[in-house]
Structures are given as C-alpha cells and as structure tokens.
Design a protein around this motif. Structure first.
Motif, PDB file in Angstrom:
ATOM      1  N   ILE A 414       0.861  -1.184   0.000  1.00  0.00           N
ATOM      2  CA  ILE A 414       0.000   0.000   0.000  1.00  0.00           C
ATOM      3  C   ILE A 414       0.895   1.229   0.000  1.00  0.00           C
ATOM      4  O   ILE A 414       1.704   1.440   0.914  1.00  0.00           O
ATOM      5  CB  ILE A 414      -0.935   0.017   1.217  1.00  0.00           C
ATOM      6  CG1 ILE A 414      -1.887  -1.179   1.137  1.00  0.00           C
ATOM      7  CG2 ILE A 414      -1.732   1.315   1.259  1.00  0.00           C
ATOM      8  CD1 ILE A 414      -2.868  -1.244   2.276  1.00  0.00           C
ATOM      9  N   GLY A 415       0.772   2.031  -1.043  1.00  0.00           N
ATOM     10  CA  GLY A 415       1.584   3.231  -1.179  1.00  0.00           C
ATOM     11  C   GLY A 415       0.719   4.460  -1.362  1.00  0.00           C
ATOM     12  O   GLY A 415      -0.508   4.379  -1.540  1.00  0.00           O
ATOM     13  N   GLU A 416       1.356   5.606  -1.311  1.00  0.00           N
ATOM     14  CA  GLU A 416       0.670   6.875  -1.537  1.00  0.00           C
ATOM     15  C   GLU A 416       1.616   7.812  -2.264  1.00  0.00           C
ATOM     16  O   GLU A 416       2.800   7.888  -1.945  1.00  0.00           O
ATOM     17  CB  GLU A 416       0.215   7.501  -0.217  1.00  0.00           C
ATOM     18  CG  GLU A 416      -0.508   8.833  -0.406  1.00  0.00           C
ATOM     19  CD  GLU A 416      -1.100   9.374   0.893  1.00  0.00           C
ATOM     20  OE1 GLU A 416      -1.280  10.603   0.990  1.00  0.00           O
ATOM     21  OE2 GLU A 416      -1.380   8.564   1.804  1.00  0.00           O
ATOM     22  N   VAL A 417       1.087   8.531  -3.247  1.00  0.00           N
ATOM     23  CA  VAL A 417       1.891   9.482  -3.994  1.00  0.00           C
ATOM     24  C   VAL A 417       1.041  10.720  -4.259  1.00  0.00           C
ATOM     25  O   VAL A 417      -0.154  10.628  -4.529  1.00  0.00           O
ATOM     26  CB  VAL A 417       2.390   8.865  -5.328  1.00  0.00           C
ATOM     27  CG1 VAL A 417       1.253   8.499  -6.244  1.00  0.00           C
ATOM     28  CG2 VAL A 417       3.363   9.809  -6.032  1.00  0.00           C
ATOM     29  N   LYS A 418       1.680  11.883  -4.133  1.00  0.00           N
ATOM     30  CA  LYS A 418       0.993  13.138  -4.455  1.00  0.00           C
ATOM     31  C   LYS A 418       1.298  13.473  -5.910  1.00  0.00           C
ATOM     32  O   LYS A 418       2.443  13.766  -6.257  1.00  0.00           O
ATOM     33  CB  LYS A 418       1.458  14.275  -3.541  1.00  0.00           C
ATOM     34  CG  LYS A 418       0.778  15.615  -3.836  1.00  0.00           C
ATOM     35  CD  LYS A 418       1.330  16.709  -2.937  1.00  0.00           C
ATOM     36  CE  LYS A 418       0.624  18.038  -3.196  1.00  0.00           C
ATOM     37  NZ  LYS A 418       0.815  18.531  -4.579  1.00  0.00           N
ATOM     38  N   LEU A 419       0.292  13.415  -6.754  1.00  0.00           N
ATOM     39  CA  LEU A 419       0.469  13.765  -8.156  1.00  0.00           C
ATOM     40  C   LEU A 419       0.351  15.271  -8.332  1.00  0.00           C
ATOM     41  O   LEU A 419      -0.388  15.941  -7.591  1.00  0.00           O
ATOM     42  CB  LEU A 419      -0.573  13.066  -9.027  1.00  0.00           C
ATOM     43  CG  LEU A 419      -0.560  11.535  -9.041  1.00  0.00           C
ATOM     44  CD1 LEU A 419      -1.596  11.017 -10.035  1.00  0.00           C
ATOM     45  CD2 LEU A 419       0.814  10.994  -9.395  1.00  0.00           C
ATOM     46  N   TYR A 420       1.102  15.806  -9.292  1.00  0.00           N
ATOM     47  CA  TYR A 420       0.935  17.217  -9.615  1.00  0.00           C
ATOM     48  C   TYR A 420      -0.476  17.434 -10.154  1.00  0.00           C
ATOM     49  O   TYR A 420      -1.139  16.500 -10.629  1.00  0.00           O
ATOM     50  CB  TYR A 420       1.982  17.662 -10.631  1.00  0.00           C
ATOM     51  CG  TYR A 420       3.399  17.552 -10.120  1.00  0.00           C
ATOM     52  CD1 TYR A 420       3.744  18.036  -8.866  1.00  0.00           C
ATOM     53  CD2 TYR A 420       4.390  16.953 -10.890  1.00  0.00           C
ATOM     54  CE1 TYR A 420       5.034  17.919  -8.389  1.00  0.00           C
ATOM     55  CE2 TYR A 420       5.691  16.837 -10.430  1.00  0.00           C
ATOM     56  CZ  TYR A 420       6.009  17.321  -9.164  1.00  0.00           C
ATOM     57  OH  TYR A 420       7.283  17.210  -8.695  1.00  0.00           O
ATOM     58  N   ASN A 421      -0.939  18.673 -10.106  1.00  0.00           N
ATOM     59  CA  ASN A 421      -2.320  18.958 -10.472  1.00  0.00           C
ATOM     60  C   ASN A 421      -2.634  18.700 -11.939  1.00  0.00           C
ATOM     61  O   ASN A 421      -3.806  18.660 -12.322  1.00  0.00           O
ATOM     62  CB  ASN A 421      -2.675  20.406 -10.109  1.00  0.00           C
ATOM     63  CG  ASN A 421      -2.708  20.629  -8.613  1.00  0.00           C
ATOM     64  OD1 ASN A 421      -2.951  19.704  -7.848  1.00  0.00           O
ATOM     65  ND2 ASN A 421      -2.457  21.840  -8.174  1.00  0.00           N
ATOM     66  N   ASN A 422      -1.607  18.537 -12.778  1.00  0.00           N
ATOM     67  CA  ASN A 422      -1.855  18.203 -14.189  1.00  0.00           C
ATOM     68  C   ASN A 422      -1.937  16.692 -14.406  1.00  0.00           C
ATOM     69  O   ASN A 422      -1.852  16.223 -15.538  1.00  0.00           O
ATOM     70  CB  ASN A 422      -0.769  18.805 -15.076  1.00  0.00           C
ATOM     71  CG  ASN A 422       0.617  18.233 -14.774  1.00  0.00           C
ATOM     72  OD1 ASN A 422       0.849  17.664 -13.706  1.00  0.00           O
ATOM     73  ND2 ASN A 422       1.534  18.393 -15.698  1.00  0.00           N
ATOM     74  N   MET A 423      -2.111  15.941 -13.328  1.00  0.00           N
ATOM     75  CA  MET A 423      -2.260  14.484 -13.389  1.00  0.00           C
ATOM     76  C   MET A 423      -1.074  13.811 -14.081  1.00  0.00           C
ATOM     77  O   MET A 423      -1.233  12.869 -14.867  1.00  0.00           O
ATOM     78  CB  MET A 423      -3.566  14.094 -14.091  1.00  0.00           C
ATOM     79  CG  MET A 423      -4.817  14.370 -13.299  1.00  0.00           C
ATOM     80  SD  MET A 423      -5.054  13.266 -11.874  1.00  0.00           S
ATOM     81  CE  MET A 423      -4.385  14.293 -10.542  1.00  0.00           C
ATOM     82  N   ASP A 424       0.115  14.277 -13.754  1.00  0.00           N
ATOM     83  CA  ASP A 424       1.341  13.690 -14.285  1.00  0.00           C
ATOM     84  C   ASP A 424       1.598  12.369 -13.561  1.00  0.00           C
ATOM     85  O   ASP A 424       1.881  12.345 -12.362  1.00  0.00           O
ATOM     86  CB  ASP A 424       2.497  14.665 -14.063  1.00  0.00           C
ATOM     87  CG  ASP A 424       3.794  14.206 -14.710  1.00  0.00           C
ATOM     88  OD1 ASP A 424       3.896  13.027 -15.092  1.00  0.00           O
ATOM     89  OD2 ASP A 424       4.710  15.037 -14.825  1.00  0.00           O
ATOM     90  N   ILE A 425       1.520  11.246 -14.304  1.00  0.00           N
ATOM     91  CA  ILE A 425       1.705   9.928 -13.684  1.00  0.00           C
ATOM     92  C   ILE A 425       3.150   9.441 -13.826  1.00  0.00           C
ATOM     93  O   ILE A 425       3.415   8.242 -13.659  1.00  0.00           O
ATOM     94  CB  ILE A 425       0.731   8.889 -14.279  1.00  0.00           C
ATOM     95  CG1 ILE A 425       0.955   8.726 -15.788  1.00  0.00           C
ATOM     96  CG2 ILE A 425      -0.710   9.259 -13.963  1.00  0.00           C
ATOM     97  CD1 ILE A 425       0.184   7.560 -16.391  1.00  0.00           C
ATOM     98  N   SER A 426       4.073  10.352 -14.085  1.00  0.00           N
ATOM     99  CA  SER A 426       5.484   9.979 -14.228  1.00  0.00           C
ATOM    100  C   SER A 426       6.036   9.170 -13.062  1.00  0.00           C
ATOM    101  O   SER A 426       6.917   8.333 -13.270  1.00  0.00           O
ATOM    102  CB  SER A 426       6.336  11.232 -14.435  1.00  0.00           C
ATOM    103  OG  SER A 426       6.008  11.867 -15.646  1.00  0.00           O
ATOM    104  N   PRO A 427       5.580   9.392 -11.814  1.00  0.00           N
ATOM    105  CA  PRO A 427       6.113   8.571 -10.714  1.00  0.00           C
ATOM    106  C   PRO A 427       5.966   7.070 -10.943  1.00  0.00           C
ATOM    107  O   PRO A 427       6.767   6.291 -10.430  1.00  0.00           O
ATOM    108  CB  PRO A 427       5.289   9.031  -9.504  1.00  0.00           C
ATOM    109  CG  PRO A 427       4.919  10.437  -9.823  1.00  0.00           C
ATOM    110  CD  PRO A 427       4.684  10.450 -11.312  1.00  0.00           C
ATOM    111  N   PHE A 428       4.959   6.655 -11.712  1.00  0.00           N
ATOM    112  CA  PHE A 428       4.731   5.229 -11.956  1.00  0.00           C
ATOM    113  C   PHE A 428       5.473   4.712 -13.185  1.00  0.00           C
ATOM    114  O   PHE A 428       5.538   3.504 -13.403  1.00  0.00           O
ATOM    115  CB  PHE A 428       3.233   4.957 -12.143  1.00  0.00           C
ATOM    116  CG  PHE A 428       2.411   5.217 -10.916  1.00  0.00           C
ATOM    117  CD1 PHE A 428       2.345   4.286  -9.894  1.00  0.00           C
ATOM    118  CD2 PHE A 428       1.689   6.397 -10.787  1.00  0.00           C
ATOM    119  CE1 PHE A 428       1.571   4.524  -8.765  1.00  0.00           C
ATOM    120  CE2 PHE A 428       0.920   6.643  -9.664  1.00  0.00           C
ATOM    121  CZ  PHE A 428       0.868   5.703  -8.651  1.00  0.00           C
TER     122      PHE A 428
END
Length: 512
Positions: A414-428
C-alpha cells in the motif's frame, strides 16, 4: 391608639416612597449593587478572522517552501487560475489557457491591478512563472517548461513535451516583476497589508467577496503543533492539514474536507511473480476490492474512491472511468476462471490446474494507522474473493518498507503518492519514484503520450489502463480544514484553503 398606629404606618410608607423616588447617592448605589453581577461573555467581532502565519518567512512562496506562506499567499496574491473544490479550472488573472503541442498560450484578463493601482502586465506574469520554475515550492512541477515569453496581452510558454492539462499547474501567485525577491510583495489578491499583522480588503481586487471578513488578523505561528493549540485556545480561527489523521474537539471546532491529488494505491510486483504478471489477475484483484468501504472504514470518510488512473472529478475523465467503487465478486471469478484458476472446495482459495495455490505478501507501513487499517480490510476482501493474502507489517520506514519496495521484496504494497495537479503519472513510469515492480507497457505509454497531447483521448487511455492495471488505484485522500465553531462558510480547495469566504461570517454568538 389606633389613630397613632395608622399615623406611624403612613410615615413609613411615605419614607419608603421617598427613598424609591430619590436620586441615587454613592451610599445607596453600593447598597443596591451589593450582589456581584456576572461578567457578560465577550461577543466575537463578526468581521475579523484570525489566521496563523509565519512572520519570519513572509508572504512569498517563491522564496521559501513553507505551507503557511503558501496558504497566506492565497489571500494576498491573485493567481493565474484557481482549482475549484470540484477540481475544475476557475480562471483569474488568466482568462484562458490553451495547450497545443509544445506551446501553451496564456491569455491575460484585462483591467486587473495590484493593490497600489498599478496594472498587472504580461511581464509580471512572465517573472512569476520564471520564479515558480526555479522555486522549491513549484519547480518540480514546471520541469518541462523551457521558455516563457510575453506576447502583448498574452504569455507564451514553451514545453519540452506536450501537456494538455498544463492549465492545472497555473495556480501560482502573480507578483510584480520588481517584487519577485521581496518577502512581502505588493498584494494582488483579495486582501492587502494594513499593518505588520493585519490584512484588509484590497480595493483593486476584481475577485473580492461581499460577505468575506473585513479584517484578517495574522498570528505568528512557529509550527503545526502551535496551529492546533492556537485553535484550541482561540488565538486563531482555523488551520488546514493534509495529515492522514487529526484530533479535534467537537466542543470548540468542526472540520470540512477538500479534494486533493494524493493517490493511495496498491503497488503490484509483476516482475517478481508470474501470477501477478498476468493483467487478468490484476484486474480480478481490482474487481474484488470494495473501494467505498476502504474510504468509509479505513479512512473514516476522508477519501474518495478511485475509478481509474486520474482523479475522478477531473472533467476530462468524467463518465469514462470503469473501475468499480464496490466489490464485484462475479467479475473477479469470471476473470480468474478464464485464466484457468478455480476456487478450492477445501479452503476457498484459487488454485491453478496443477493445484498450485498462489500466496500474496501484502506489505504495509504499520506506523500509518490508516494504511494499516486499509491493509487489514484489503486482506479480508481479497480472502473472501479467493486470494490467499499474508499481511507483512513493518514499523521501519527506511529498511523495512522503502528498501523492500525498491529491492522488489514484495508482492503487493500500500503506497501513496501526491500527483501534480496536471495528473502527471510519471512517478509510476520508467525511472519514476514508485516504479518498482511495475510492468512498463509500450501500449500504455503511447496512450498516455496521446493524452498529454490531447486531453480528449482520456477515455482511450483510461480504457487501456483498466485492461492492464500495472498499479491498482484505491482512493484519493482528502485534506482537512479545521475551523473554530464560530466560523461559517469557509470553502477550501486543493489550490487555496481560502478559495471562497463569501459566506464566511463569524457568528454573533458562540455556538454550543
């Protein structure tokens, strides 16, 4: 004798009447007021709102990455846009923002001024955008910006890659070009400075609210604990937090939630397990989950069920996301049967044709009470659906949790990530912060690049994401605004906790 008694009574009655009609003397006043009168409860000023701020850090979020500075800037500095509580765009200094390929055109609203009456210009907007690019507060979100130039009543932004939702990044304060390095820049927002610790309405603001507080009293606060204690003793009237859990007093305060882009997800190690490498298995696991129950029970209502890769309230994905918010056991069973798995009559868990029973280790950081509760519920839900899940808890965030994830020592987490407001899914994605165990799909990457170029392709991206589910979205956590019970009408958003105070009047009397 009777006549004498009657005369005496008449004299006494006259004497009493004379005392009652005579002007009060100091001695008679003391006699009448001998009983202590209760001190009336002071009534709060309905036009004053007491807000915590950092005096040492000032009002410029381009100079310091501080949550209090960022919050106060929402009062004294107008922004290009605000994000509404419903996650839509509210244009402010910008009247429109259009993305086309590697170029973004920001059309500026005319007739806007700073609090000293000086007009807001394209040069001010350019300076503010460039300051955001180099700041600790906004810099990472603007990493794809390569150039910013004024063009008459417009500002043109050049990107290194397309970004169809770039407008959502533009909730940045607009400062005077000359004030970019000032700790207390000239105000452009709904309020301006009256003194070192007082804000009053900005007469030049085009976005003032008729019934908003007439005075903002600023109270110097050192840290978050001081905010909490300040509200409890009445020295401030509110505070906002993105923490997972908070403690409030029902007698002195109340709270309201606001939407954020904090995604809680189920990380899937598809590279370690052949079982989880199958998209159909990941889809079955997702179908077995009851996201609404997770939000209600694990997060106590402080979360919104995920429906896809992006926040479900964004207009571009409204009505196109397909992940279920409630458990769909029938869909789960159908998917598993198609893959050749059947539930054992002896223990109810899925086995393949050879009798192999997959076992899934679910890793959770146990010091997060909410995530630990979510992990327990997920284990129960998946077990009821036929998956054998072993819960692995650790209170060691570095070696026991993050290192295990980075080393691929997990099946699920179970993880949590704060995405930038432009819905950038680059962390994944490849080289992203939470990429571990995720299968990088060329087809999904292409669909995402198409979305970056054109947000109208969101449905195609979400459809492919739902088919592959390289990670499994669970919920979007909400933030919390805690207010004094005498404060009403505050409407926060993810871009500004003071998004609207139009009905924010302090009640004329304390509430029970």
């Amino acid at each position: 004798m009777a006549r004498i008694v009657l005369s005496i009574l008449l004299v006494l009655l006259v004497a009493i009447g004379m005392v009652g009609c005579a002007p009060s003397s100091s001695s008679s006043s003391v006699a009448v007021s001998s009983q202590v009168q209760p001190t009336p409860t002071p009534t709060p000023d309905p036009s004053v709102l007491k807000v915590g701020y950092s005096k040492a850090n000032g009002f410029n979020p381009y100079l310091v990455n501080d949550s209090l500075v960022l919050q106060i800037s929402g009062l004294v500095s107008e922004k290009l846009i605000e994000i509404t509580p419903e996650m839509d765009i509210d244009y402010r200094v910008a009247s429109s923002i259009t993305s086309s390929g590697l170029s973004v055109t920001i059309q500026l609203r005319q007739g806007l001024s700073f609090a000293d009456g000086v007009a807001i210009t394209a040069q001010d907007v350019v300076a503010s955008l460039n300051a955001a690019r180099t700041s600790a507060t906004y810099g990472a979100a603007f990493a794809h910006v390569t150039d910013v130039q004024p063009a008459g009543e417009q500002v043109v932004v050049t990107l290194s890659r397309p970004d169809s939702l770039f407008a959502y990044l533009c909730d940045i304060p607009i400062l005077k070009e000359a004030d970019i390095a000032a700790a207390q820049p000239t105000a452009s927002g709904r309020y301006t400075y009256q003194s070192d610790n007082t804000l009053t309405p900005n007469p030049y603001s085009a976005f003032s609210e008729e019934h908003a507080p007439k005075t903002i009293e600023l109270v110097d606060i050192s840290n978050f604990d001081a905010l909490v204690s300040g509200l409890s003793v009445g020295s401030i009237d509110l505070y906002a937090t993105t923490k997972e859990s908070i403690t409030t007093s029902a007698y002195t305060s109340r709270s309201t939630s606001y939407n954020m882009n904090h995604l809680v997800f189920l990380g899937v190690n598809s590279s370690r397990s052949g079982f989880l490498a199958q998209p159909g298995v990941r889809s079955a696991i997702s179908a077995a989950l009851d996201r609404q129950v997770l939000c209600d029970r694990a997060y106590y209502g402080g979360a919104l069920p995920a429906r896809g890769a992006f926040h479900p309230l964004y207009p571009c994905v409204t009505g196109v996301q397909t992940l279920s918010t409630v458990s769909n056991i029938a869909a789960c069973e159908q998917q598993m049967e198609q893959l050749g798995y059947t539930r054992s009559a002896s223990d109810g868990y899925y086995r393949d044709a050879n009798g192999y029973r997959p076992e899934l280790r679910l890793l959770v950081y146990s010091d997060s009470a909410l995530k630990r509760s979510a992990a327990t519920l997920i284990k129960e839900q998946l077990s009821e659906a036929g998956f054998l899940v072993v819960l692995e808890e650790t209170d060691d965030f570095a070696a026991g949790y993050t290192d295990k994830i980075a080393n691929g020592d997990f099946d699920l987490y179970i993880g949590e990530v704060k995405l930038y407001n432009n819905m950038d899914i680059s962390p994944f994605l490849e080289n992203g912060a939470v990429r571990y165990g995720i299968v990088q799909s060329p087809e999904l990457a292409t669909a995402y690049n198409n979305f970056l170029a054109d947000s109208s392709t969101a449905e195609a991206f979400e459809s492919m994401f739902a088919q592959q589910l390289p990670w499994i979205p669970l919920c979007w956590r909400t933030g919390t605004l805690v207010v004094n019970k005498q404060v009403t009408g505050m409407i926060p958003s993810c871009s500004n906790i003071f998004y609207s105070m139009q009905s924010s009047l302090l009640d004329s009397a304390p509430q029970a």
